[in-house]
Design a protein around this motif. Structure first.
Motif, PDB file in Angstrom:
ATOM      1  N   LEU A   1       0.835  -1.208   0.065  1.00  0.00           N
ATOM      2  CA  LEU A   1       0.047   0.067   0.104  1.00  0.00           C
ATOM      3  C   LEU A   1       0.800   1.282   0.070  1.00  0.00           C
ATOM      4  N   ASN A   2       0.472   2.251  -0.847  1.00  0.00           N
ATOM      5  CA  ASN A   2       1.235   3.347  -1.186  1.00  0.00           C
ATOM      6  C   ASN A   2       0.890   4.640  -0.299  1.00  0.00           C
ATOM      7  N   PHE A   3       1.823   4.871   0.640  1.00  0.00           N
ATOM      8  CA  PHE A   3       1.457   6.102   1.326  1.00  0.00           C
ATOM      9  C   PHE A   3       2.736   7.015   1.293  1.00  0.00           C
ATOM     10  N   GLY A   4       3.236   7.201   0.153  1.00  0.00           N
ATOM     11  CA  GLY A   4       4.608   7.806  -0.143  1.00  0.00           C
ATOM     12  C   GLY A   4       4.491   8.892  -1.298  1.00  0.00           C
ATOM     13  N   CYS A   5       3.622   8.547  -2.311  1.00  0.00           N
ATOM     14  CA  CYS A   5       3.711   9.246  -3.351  1.00  0.00           C
ATOM     15  C   CYS A   5       3.738  10.763  -3.355  1.00  0.00           C
ATOM     16  N   PRO A   6       4.432  11.694  -3.659  1.00  0.00           N
ATOM     17  CA  PRO A   6       4.203  13.078  -3.501  1.00  0.00           C
ATOM     18  C   PRO A   6       3.607  13.855  -4.661  1.00  0.00           C
ATOM     19  N   ALA A   7       3.171  13.189  -5.824  1.00  0.00           N
ATOM     20  CA  ALA A   7       2.443  13.791  -6.826  1.00  0.00           C
ATOM     21  C   ALA A   7       1.435  14.814  -6.539  1.00  0.00           C
ATOM     22  N   LYS A   8       1.422  15.905  -6.899  1.00  0.00           N
ATOM     23  CA  LYS A   8       0.394  16.638  -6.733  1.00  0.00           C
ATOM     24  C   LYS A   8      -1.024  16.209  -6.916  1.00  0.00           C
ATOM     25  N   VAL A   9      -1.109  15.691  -8.315  1.00  0.00           N
ATOM     26  CA  VAL A   9      -2.540  15.230  -8.482  1.00  0.00           C
ATOM     27  C   VAL A   9      -2.908  14.001  -7.512  1.00  0.00           C
ATOM     28  N   VAL A  10      -1.880  13.267  -7.140  1.00  0.00           N
ATOM     29  CA  VAL A  10      -2.262  12.082  -6.229  1.00  0.00           C
ATOM     30  C   VAL A  10      -2.592  12.600  -4.794  1.00  0.00           C
ATOM     31  N   ASN A  11      -1.872  13.582  -4.251  1.00  0.00           N
ATOM     32  CA  ASN A  11      -2.110  13.976  -2.818  1.00  0.00           C
ATOM     33  C   ASN A  11      -3.281  14.895  -2.937  1.00  0.00           C
ATOM     34  N   ARG A  12      -3.715  15.669  -3.747  1.00  0.00           N
ATOM     35  CA  ARG A  12      -4.940  16.619  -4.078  1.00  0.00           C
ATOM     36  C   ARG A  12      -6.050  15.896  -3.881  1.00  0.00           C
ATOM     37  N   HIS A  13      -6.087  14.372  -4.310  1.00  0.00           N
ATOM     38  CA  HIS A  13      -7.363  13.794  -3.901  1.00  0.00           C
ATOM     39  C   HIS A  13      -7.204  12.977  -2.770  1.00  0.00           C
ATOM     40  N   GLY A  14      -6.245  13.188  -1.814  1.00  0.00           N
ATOM     41  CA  GLY A  14      -6.161  12.384  -0.505  1.00  0.00           C
ATOM     42  C   GLY A  14      -5.285  11.032  -0.594  1.00  0.00           C
ATOM     43  N   GLY A  15      -4.706  11.076  -1.730  1.00  0.00           N
ATOM     44  CA  GLY A  15      -3.882   9.735  -1.781  1.00  0.00           C
ATOM     45  C   GLY A  15      -2.459   9.880  -1.490  1.00  0.00           C
ATOM     46  N   GLY A  16      -1.750   8.930  -1.597  1.00  0.00           N
ATOM     47  CA  GLY A  16      -0.351   8.820  -1.392  1.00  0.00           C
ATOM     48  C   GLY A  16       0.245   9.329  -0.190  1.00  0.00           C
ATOM     49  N   ALA A  17       1.228  10.377  -0.152  1.00  0.00           N
ATOM     50  CA  ALA A  17       1.671  10.935   1.040  1.00  0.00           C
ATOM     51  C   ALA A  17       0.753  11.804   1.699  1.00  0.00           C
ATOM     52  N   ALA A  18      -0.380  12.326   0.967  1.00  0.00           N
ATOM     53  CA  ALA A  18      -1.319  13.118   1.680  1.00  0.00           C
ATOM     54  C   ALA A  18      -1.869  12.456   3.029  1.00  0.00           C
ATOM     55  N   LEU A  19      -1.939  11.213   2.801  1.00  0.00           N
ATOM     56  CA  LEU A  19      -2.584  10.371   4.205  1.00  0.00           C
ATOM     57  C   LEU A  19      -1.571  10.421   5.268  1.00  0.00           C
ATOM     58  N   LEU A  20      -0.324  10.691   5.067  1.00  0.00           N
ATOM     59  CA  LEU A  20       0.453  10.916   6.286  1.00  0.00           C
ATOM     60  C   LEU A  20       0.286  12.067   7.272  1.00  0.00           C
ATOM     61  N   GLN A  21      -0.664  12.909   6.988  1.00  0.00           N
ATOM     62  CA  GLN A  21      -1.496  13.765   7.731  1.00  0.00           C
ATOM     63  C   GLN A  21      -2.464  13.319   8.775  1.00  0.00           C
ATOM     64  N   GLU A  22      -2.810  12.052   8.125  1.00  0.00           N
ATOM     65  CA  GLU A  22      -3.934  11.467   9.089  1.00  0.00           C
ATOM     66  C   GLU A  22      -3.967   9.966   9.523  1.00  0.00           C
ATOM     67  N   PRO A  23      -3.138   9.602  10.620  1.00  0.00           N
ATOM     68  CA  PRO A  23      -2.804   8.298  10.530  1.00  0.00           C
ATOM     69  C   PRO A  23      -4.112   7.370  10.739  1.00  0.00           C
ATOM     70  N   GLU A  24      -5.225   7.972  11.493  1.00  0.00           N
ATOM     71  CA  GLU A  24      -6.250   7.170  11.542  1.00  0.00           C
ATOM     72  C   GLU A  24      -7.016   6.698  10.345  1.00  0.00           C
ATOM     73  N   ARG A  25      -6.665   7.472   9.339  1.00  0.00           N
ATOM     74  CA  ARG A  25      -7.170   6.926   8.015  1.00  0.00           C
ATOM     75  C   ARG A  25      -6.423   5.839   7.547  1.00  0.00           C
ATOM     76  N   ILE A  26      -4.905   5.957   7.737  1.00  0.00           N
ATOM     77  CA  ILE A  26      -4.093   5.007   7.383  1.00  0.00           C
ATOM     78  C   ILE A  26      -4.714   3.745   7.921  1.00  0.00           C
ATOM     79  N   ALA A  27      -4.772   3.820   9.238  1.00  0.00           N
ATOM     80  CA  ALA A  27      -5.187   2.563   9.823  1.00  0.00           C
ATOM     81  C   ALA A  27      -6.350   2.020   9.473  1.00  0.00           C
ATOM     82  N   ALA A  28      -7.178   2.892   8.937  1.00  0.00           N
ATOM     83  CA  ALA A  28      -8.548   2.372   8.266  1.00  0.00           C
ATOM     84  C   ALA A  28      -8.456   1.614   6.964  1.00  0.00           C
ATOM     85  N   VAL A  29      -7.598   2.365   6.291  1.00  0.00           N
ATOM     86  CA  VAL A  29      -7.319   1.500   4.919  1.00  0.00           C
ATOM     87  C   VAL A  29      -6.331   0.185   4.919  1.00  0.00           C
TER      88      VAL A  29
END
Length: 323
Positions: free
Chosen positions: A94-122
């Motif tokens: 599972l990818n929680f590291g992609c820094p691409a803006k288009v991915v982060n803008r939709h809440g994916g990749g590295a954006a989830l590193l701001q929300e550990p509880e959502r990471i646990a849910a995924v």
């Protein structure tokens, strides 16, 4: 030492995985990320990213390949992971590291590193959706803008059921700029009980040894360093075993692999992508091989497939004649 081959979108795809694992030294690969939104993907999409699924989830050289998914919705991730699991991957990453803006803008990749509880849910949703024997792992960066939540994110991945964690030792804000901050990895290792793999800026055997010493990790993931020097994993493995690198990869050794790469590119990629992919690899090979600079300058302006094929054939003939 365990050596993994990194996923790199637009670079380290199934074509280059096939070629690099023929050179040797790699224990396991991870596919480019398969982006999951709100739809259930058909099998053909998974097979496009991971044609190794038709070969027992292994490259032709026999190296296992784990499939990587990227998304932020637990339900969609779980449903797609279950469908993917039916195709027999070696595991799901599972990818929680992609820094691409288009991915982060939709809440994916590295954006989830701001929300550990959502990471646990995924992670938890995917873990529950796939068979118990199938490994689920995760890849993260040190954080989004800073490292403040790195421990919490790692713990969230473990809590969700991840059995392994790869840490790219930079934040999203760092992008791919050197250096990699391996010194943060021991704190993550101390925060979890699962194996941790170190990743980032490993270009040479010396880099690998420093990374291992600083991070404390016995497993490393190689990315651009392996693309620039296809013999890197072999050289690291030889040094780790206390042996001289008796069979270093030289330019002449790479010519058959370049030819195989070009053939795979022509067979499997769109015509508009083919010349660019060869130039992309040669560009990185310039870091390690003087001969790659000459080759890159020669093909840099070429676009005709037949002309490039003739050039590759000439390189093969020259290598055979000089052997």
């Amino acid at each position: 030492m365990t050596l993994l081959l990194a996923p790199m979108e637009g670079l380290l795809d199934f074509v280059l995985r096939d070629v690099l694992t023929r050179v040797g030294g790699v224990d396991r690969c991870v596919s480019e990320f398969i982006r999951i939104t709100g739809t259930l993907l058909p099998d053909k999409v998974f097979l496009r990213y991971l044609p190794e699924l038709r070969n027992g989830s292994r490259t032709l050289a026999g190296v296992p390949v784990r499939a990587q998914l990227l998304g932020s919705d637990p339900v969609s991730m779980a449903e797609n992971a279950a469908r993917l699991a039916a195709l027999g991957p070696e595991g799901i990453d599972l990818n929680f590291g992609c820094p691409a803006k288009v991915v982060n803008r939709h809440g994916g990749g590295a954006a989830l590193l701001q929300e550990p509880e959502r990471i646990a849910a995924v992670v938890g949703a995917v873990r529950r959706a796939v068979p118990a024997h199938l490994p689920v792992s995760a890849k993260m960066r040190l954080g989004f803008n800073d490292t403040g939540l790195m421990r919490e994110c790692a713990q969230a991945m473990q809590a969700g059921g991840a059995a392994e964690l790869v840490v790219h030792a930079r934040t999203k804000a760092d992008g791919y700029r050197p250096p990699a901050y391996w010194e943060h990895i021991p704190a993550i290792r101390a925060a979890v009980a699962i194996p941790v793999v170190a990743n980032g800026e490993i270009w040479t055997v010396a880099d690998a040894l420093r990374c291992r010493a600083v991070s404390g990790c016995d497993a490393l993931m190689l990315g651009r360093g392996m693309v620039a020097d296809p013999g890197l994993a072999r050289a690291i493995r030889a040094f780790d075993a206390g042996l001289p690198d008796a069979d270093p990869v030289v330019w002449a050794d790479l010519i058959p692999h370049l030819a195989a790469f070009w053939q795979l590119v022509c067979d499997d990629l769109e015509p508009r992508q083919r010349a660019g992919r060869l130039k992309q690899w040669l560009n990185l090979l310039r870091r390690r091989f003087v001969e790659a600079e000459v080759a890159y300058q020669h093909v840099r302006t070429m676009t005709d497939q037949r002309a490039i094929t003739a050039w590759v054939a000439a390189q093969q003939a020259e290598a055979r004649n000089s052997a």
